[in-house]
Design a protein around this motif. Structure first.
Motif, PDB file in Angstrom:
ATOM      1  N   LYS A  14      -6.113  -5.030   6.579  1.00 29.35           N
ATOM      2  CA  LYS A  14      -6.899  -4.696   5.389  1.00 29.35           C
ATOM      3  C   LYS A  14      -8.054  -5.666   5.137  1.00 29.35           C
ATOM      4  N   PHE A  15      -8.067  -6.814   5.790  1.00 33.88           N
ATOM      5  CA  PHE A  15      -9.175  -7.748   5.609  1.00 33.88           C
ATOM      6  C   PHE A  15     -10.446  -7.183   6.256  1.00 33.88           C
ATOM      7  N   LYS A  58       3.840 -12.115   8.658  1.00 35.08           N
ATOM      8  CA  LYS A  58       3.155 -11.393   9.719  1.00 35.08           C
ATOM      9  C   LYS A  58       2.258 -10.349   9.082  1.00 35.08           C
ATOM     10  N   LYS A  59       1.379  -9.765   9.890  1.00 37.60           N
ATOM     11  CA  LYS A  59       0.367  -8.890   9.315  1.00 37.60           C
ATOM     12  C   LYS A  59       0.939  -7.560   8.823  1.00 37.60           C
ATOM     13  N   ASN A  60       0.287  -7.068   7.779  1.00 36.20           N
ATOM     14  CA  ASN A  60       0.499  -5.723   7.239  1.00 36.20           C
ATOM     15  C   ASN A  60       1.827  -5.533   6.510  1.00 36.20           C
ATOM     16  N   VAL A  61       2.456  -6.641   6.061  1.00 33.00           N
ATOM     17  CA  VAL A  61       3.670  -6.542   5.258  1.00 33.00           C
ATOM     18  C   VAL A  61       3.554  -7.464   4.050  1.00 33.00           C
ATOM     19  N   SER A  85      10.427   0.982  -5.985  1.00 34.51           N
ATOM     20  CA  SER A  85      10.660   0.160  -4.796  1.00 34.51           C
ATOM     21  C   SER A  85      10.057  -1.218  -5.005  1.00 34.51           C
ATOM     22  N   TYR A  86      10.732  -2.247  -4.490  1.00 34.82           N
ATOM     23  CA  TYR A  86      10.206  -3.610  -4.568  1.00 34.82           C
ATOM     24  C   TYR A  86       9.834  -4.131  -3.180  1.00 34.82           C
ATOM     25  N   ILE A  87       9.807  -3.215  -2.195  1.00 30.25           N
ATOM     26  CA  ILE A  87       9.376  -3.554  -0.834  1.00 30.25           C
ATOM     27  C   ILE A  87       8.219  -2.634  -0.485  1.00 30.25           C
ATOM     28  N   GLU A  88       7.103  -3.213  -0.088  1.00 34.35           N
ATOM     29  CA  GLU A  88       5.854  -2.457   0.027  1.00 34.35           C
ATOM     30  C   GLU A  88       5.947  -1.263   0.968  1.00 34.35           C
ATOM     31  N   HIS A  89       6.570  -1.443   2.140  1.00 35.87           N
ATOM     32  CA  HIS A  89       6.552  -0.354   3.122  1.00 35.87           C
ATOM     33  C   HIS A  89       7.611   0.718   2.851  1.00 35.87           C
ATOM     34  N   ILE A  90       8.385   0.547   1.776  1.00 38.01           N
ATOM     35  CA  ILE A  90       9.339   1.582   1.358  1.00 38.01           C
ATOM     36  C   ILE A  90       8.807   2.210   0.081  1.00 38.01           C
ATOM     37  N   SER A  91       8.592   3.506   0.114  1.00 41.79           N
ATOM     38  CA  SER A  91       7.925   4.169  -1.008  1.00 41.79           C
ATOM     39  C   SER A  91       8.872   4.430  -2.174  1.00 41.79           C
ATOM     40  N   PRO A 104      -3.888  -8.971   0.479  1.00 42.62           N
ATOM     41  CA  PRO A 104      -3.886  -7.644  -0.155  1.00 42.62           C
ATOM     42  C   PRO A 104      -2.482  -7.089  -0.384  1.00 42.62           C
ATOM     43  N   HIS A 105      -1.480  -7.676   0.265  1.00 42.56           N
ATOM     44  CA  HIS A 105      -0.108  -7.191   0.130  1.00 42.56           C
ATOM     45  C   HIS A 105       0.699  -7.980  -0.907  1.00 42.56           C
ATOM     46  N   ILE A 106       0.168  -9.134  -1.347  1.00 42.57           N
ATOM     47  CA  ILE A 106       0.913  -9.996  -2.275  1.00 42.57           C
ATOM     48  C   ILE A 106      -0.037 -10.429  -3.389  1.00 42.57           C
ATOM     49  N   PRO A 107      -0.150  -9.647  -4.457  1.00 40.31           N
ATOM     50  CA  PRO A 107      -1.140  -9.933  -5.498  1.00 40.31           C
ATOM     51  C   PRO A 107      -0.883 -11.214  -6.279  1.00 40.31           C
ATOM     52  N   VAL A 108       0.386 -11.596  -6.433  1.00 39.53           N
ATOM     53  CA  VAL A 108       0.736 -12.815  -7.162  1.00 39.53           C
ATOM     54  C   VAL A 108       1.720 -13.608  -6.317  1.00 39.53           C
ATOM     55  N   PHE A 109       1.503 -14.918  -6.228  1.00 45.46           N
ATOM     56  CA  PHE A 109       2.424 -15.753  -5.460  1.00 45.46           C
ATOM     57  C   PHE A 109       3.802 -15.705  -6.124  1.00 45.46           C
ATOM     58  N   PRO A 110       4.816 -15.269  -5.397  1.00 44.32           N
ATOM     59  CA  PRO A 110       6.131 -15.058  -6.026  1.00 44.32           C
ATOM     60  C   PRO A 110       6.888 -16.358  -6.246  1.00 44.32           C
ATOM     61  N   LYS A 111       7.919 -16.267  -7.057  1.00 47.61           N
ATOM     62  CA  LYS A 111       8.808 -17.405  -7.237  1.00 47.61           C
ATOM     63  C   LYS A 111       9.651 -17.560  -5.977  1.00 47.61           C
TER      64      LYS A 111
END
Length: 434
Positions: free
Chosen positions: A404-405, A335-338, A57-63, A365-372
């Motif tokens: 998560k903060f 927005k928070k938590n996504v 998965s490339y979307i965090e809330h989808i496993s 905590p949800h985005i470890p690297v700034f995306p393109k």
């Protein structure tokens, strides 16, 4: 033709084609898979398609587990649009952004539709879910489909059913969020109700595709206008040295006639900052000036500048300038938590700080690297929040209040906090509310 298609949809023998495998398409295809349908997923992004084939998965809330289960059940992601002919239903879930002139950009919808055309056949239903102005379905999709020699309402069917996804909201799922559906003809609506009625708890029929299109816009305009109002109230309250968040909490105790909306550093996400302007643009065709929508847009788009002014003022009080200061932005999702960064005001804040000479970092905590991104560029990775790291920054700007903060850790170790989300209720000399 109609009866045969409805029978296939209700018996779950129909093949479902989902076009666009992002935040809308992916949850929807998983729901169809869950209910036992054969699903083909179409996307032009080979990387996405390959990830799904691999059960990732490339979307965090989808496993990944959910993706893997769908693949095992027979879900097939592909970039091969010739397979459109295999599908009985085609559901379009592609972006509808604004162009640089803040006008509707239907290129994704129209290019996608044009890609489907060579493979359309009798007995199919096409459903558009992308948010757009009233008239798009019958003015743009209808003539394209009928150019194939198909009579919509007899040989093929056309509906508009706007997506209502709320990424990261644990209280609502694709199944439980009611689904509005409008058909080009009464026969189209019957097919649309059969398409969605097997996978959604409540399908809400409306009289036309235009009514369905305007329904979605009204939902988002309602939010945009009310957020604009509360953002303006925040500025007034700040001038009066009143905490707007305290006021909102108190007003929300009224059991009728008040719905709480919350201010922030600007609007984010794919819907609220964009969709109202689809109606503004279309309304001009009818000689109507949508003043509420445009005023809310002005207020909301000015909020990043308001927050930057607060940062400048807070640093100035500490005898520092933005130029040369180290600023850590907390939260870059909209927005928070996504992990969704579409139209995130945090990125606008980062760019404005950088333009003013700040040394900008971020932690999310949800985005470890700034995306393109098409319009934004930062070569950054998320900073782990430790007492030592926090103490190194001249200013901590809370832009997105993820759960998560560790807010106590932040408060105890930051030299200066500018809070644009009202997370800190207590007063402290180093916390500035923005």
């Amino acid at each position: 033709m109609k009866s045969s298609l409805i029978s296939k949809l209700k018996s779950k023998k129909a093949v479902i084609g989902i076009v666009g495998l992002g935040y809308v398409g992916l949850p929807l295809l998983l729901r169809y898979c869950e209910m036992g349908y054969k699903v083909i997923g179409f996307d032009i992004d080979e990387a996405k398609v390959q990830a799904l084939r691999d059960g990732q998965s490339y979307i965090e809330h989808i496993s990944a587990q959910a993706i893997g289960a769908a693949v095992k059940q027979g879900f097939e992601p592909t970039t091969d649009f010739s397979r459109v002919a295999e599908a009985d239903a085609l559901i379009l879930c592609v972006p509808t952004p604004l162009n640089k002139h803040r006008e509707p950009d239907l290129s994704f919808v129209l290019n996608t539709t044009d890609s489907l055309l060579p493979y359309l056949r009798t007995g199919q239903v096409v459903s558009l879910e992308s948010t757009t102005y009233p008239g798009t379905t019958d003015e743009e999709l209808l003539p394209r489909i009928e150019s194939r020699g198909l009579k919509v309402g007899e040989d093929a069917f056309l509906v508009f059913s706007p997506e209502r996804e709320d990424p990261g909201n644990p209280n609502f799922t694709t199944r439980t969020i009611p689904k509005v559906c409008g058909g080009h003809t009464a026969q189209c609506l019957e097919v649309g109700l059969a398409l969605y009625g097997q996978v959604i708890d409540q399908v809400v029929p409306v009289s036309s595709t235009r009514a369905a299109e305007l329904t979605k816009l009204l939902e988002n305009i309602h939010r945009a206008v009310n957020i604009g109002l509360v953002n303006e109230m925040k500025i007034v309250a700040d001038k009066m040295n009143i905490d707007i968040h305290e006021v909102i909490r108190a007003a929300a105790t009224k059991p009728f006639g008040f719905v709480p909306y919350y201010p922030g550093p600007g609007l984010g996400g794919h819907c609220i900052p964009i969709d109202p302007f689809y109606l503004t643009w279309k309304a001009r065709e009818y000689g109507v000036h949508t003043r509420f929508i445009e005023l809310a847009g002005e207020v909301n788009s000015s909020m990043p500048d308001y927050v930057i002014a607060k940062v400048a003022s807070a640093l100035n009080a500490a005898k520092k300038s933005i130029n040369g200061s180290r600023v850590l932005v907390l939260g870059i999702a909209y927005k928070k938590n996504v992990d969704d960064m579409r139209e995130s005001p945090s990125v606008v804040l980062m760019e404005k700080l950088r333009e003013l000479g700040a040394d900008v970092s971020y932690s999310d905590p949800h985005i470890p690297v700034f995306p393109k991104m098409r319009e934004h560029s930062f070569n950054l990775s998320s900073v782990p929040l430790t007492a030592s790291a926090l103490s190194q920054y001249d200013c901590i700007l809370l832009a997105t209040d993820h759960e998560k903060f560790d807010y106590t850790l932040i408060k105890d170790n930051a030299k200066l906090i500018v809070d644009s989300r009202g997370r800190y209720r207590e007063s402290a000399s180093h916390i500035v509310k923005a």
